[in-house]
Design an enzyme around this catalytic site. Sequence first.
Site: not given
Length: 216
Positions: A119, A122-124
Amino acid sequence: MSAGDDNHHNDDHDHDHQHANSRPLSDPELRVKALESVLVDKGLIDPAAMDALIENYETRVGPHNGAQVVAHAWSDQQYRQRLLEDGTKAIAELGFSGMEGEDMVVVENSATVHNVLVCTLCSCYPWPTLGLPPVWYKSAPYRSRVISEPRKVLKEFGLKIGDDVEVRVWDSTAELRYMVLPERPPGTDGMSEEQLAALVTRDAMIGVSLIPAPKI
Ligand code: FE
């Protein structure tokens, strides 16, 4: 300051890192942090025990679900087809659904294609099948470099991808979460789904490693 110091400073400069740290915490994240600090202050929880709990979700509980999906797809060609056509629906068949997994796309590794997830924003990450993302997945260097130099990053994970294999990088978003269907390793004919699931690792479902043939 000497010229040498200046050079060193320039080499270390990293825009992406700056960008990553500037993301404001979401409301749930702030609430969790506040709750955690109160509980630690009152001596009700041990930060080390918290870390162990999170580690458990990161490496065992979550990925265990994804491993069952993979093992089922390896064992049942029709399920594999459904999984590749509509990941969300097929994963829900096994009872895994919910937050951060509303729209799942499963991408299949083969002899000619290797898939890897990131991602960039961000951190999906697909929580229902893989649990919580590992720290490196959220790190700025991984997020930026896996896009620009995927083969080099994979090599750092110990995974050398042949020149004849196409590397596809899938950028997750708030709407879409990906999961890799790794290749079934040789020497696994006749294994039960349970035995197969035990071979499947989190990293293989992110695409930074392969599943080795089981030791006999
Ligand atoms: Fe994200």
